[in-house]
Design a protein around this motif. Structure first.
Motif: not given
Length: 174
Positions: A50, A59-60, A63, A79
């Motif tokens: 990330s 967010v990373n 995801t 996400t």
């Protein structure tokens, strides 16, 4: 059904994960364990991935957890779950902060929130440190010390340090 669970679970993080991505990591770690049984080592790898990929760390990480849990659909659900609440909250915050920017209550709220943010970031460091400090060897220890010195004293870009540490790890730790 798993997509809805991922979305709602990460939406809760998006709504209540104050302090930015690093402060959200403990909550993301709890979710990751709930959905996929991710170990502390795997979570440390998730944080590393990330950090080196473009975009916000929360967010990373969401995801990544979503993808590991339910493929591409899970990645999309997680996400959106973590990002949509932030968009809503920032939009509302901008409106109210501009409207009440001279309020002593608003100023006091920010004074109260700052120490919590530091505590949440410290908790993220502890979670990540569990895997680093349980199996530490010479090379990772040197990389840790070098990172502190290079960033603290010489103000070297974190991007350069992360890339260099990845190369060192690939050469000396594989």
């Amino acid at each position: 059904m798993i997509y809805i669970k991922l979305f709602l679970s990460f939406a809760k993080i998006g709504f209540f994960g104050f302090g930015g991505g690093m402060a959200m990591l403990p909550m993301i770690y709890q979710n990751a364990k709930q959905f996929g049984g991710i170990s502390a080592d795997e979570f440390s790898n998730l944080v590393g991935i990330s950090q080196v990929t473009p975009g916000p760390i929360a967010v990373n990480a969401a995801t990544y957890v979503g993808f590991c849990t339910a493929g591409y659909g899970g990645a999309i659900a997680a996400t959106f779950g973590v990002a949509v609440p932030s968009f809503i909250l920032v939009t509302l915050a901008c409106y109210f902060i501009n409207k009440f920017k001279e309020s002593t209550v608003i100023k006091g709220a920010f004074v109260g929130i700052r120490p919590v943010t530091v505590g949440l970031i410290a908790a993220a460091v502890i979670y990540m440190g569990q895997s680093v400090f349980t199996n530490i060897s010479l090379i990772p220890a040197l990389v840790l010390v070098a990172t502190l010195v290079l960033i603290g004293k010489f103000k070297i870009s974190p991007i350069t340090i992360v890339l260099g540490a990845g190369v060192i790890g690939a050469i000396f730790c594989s």
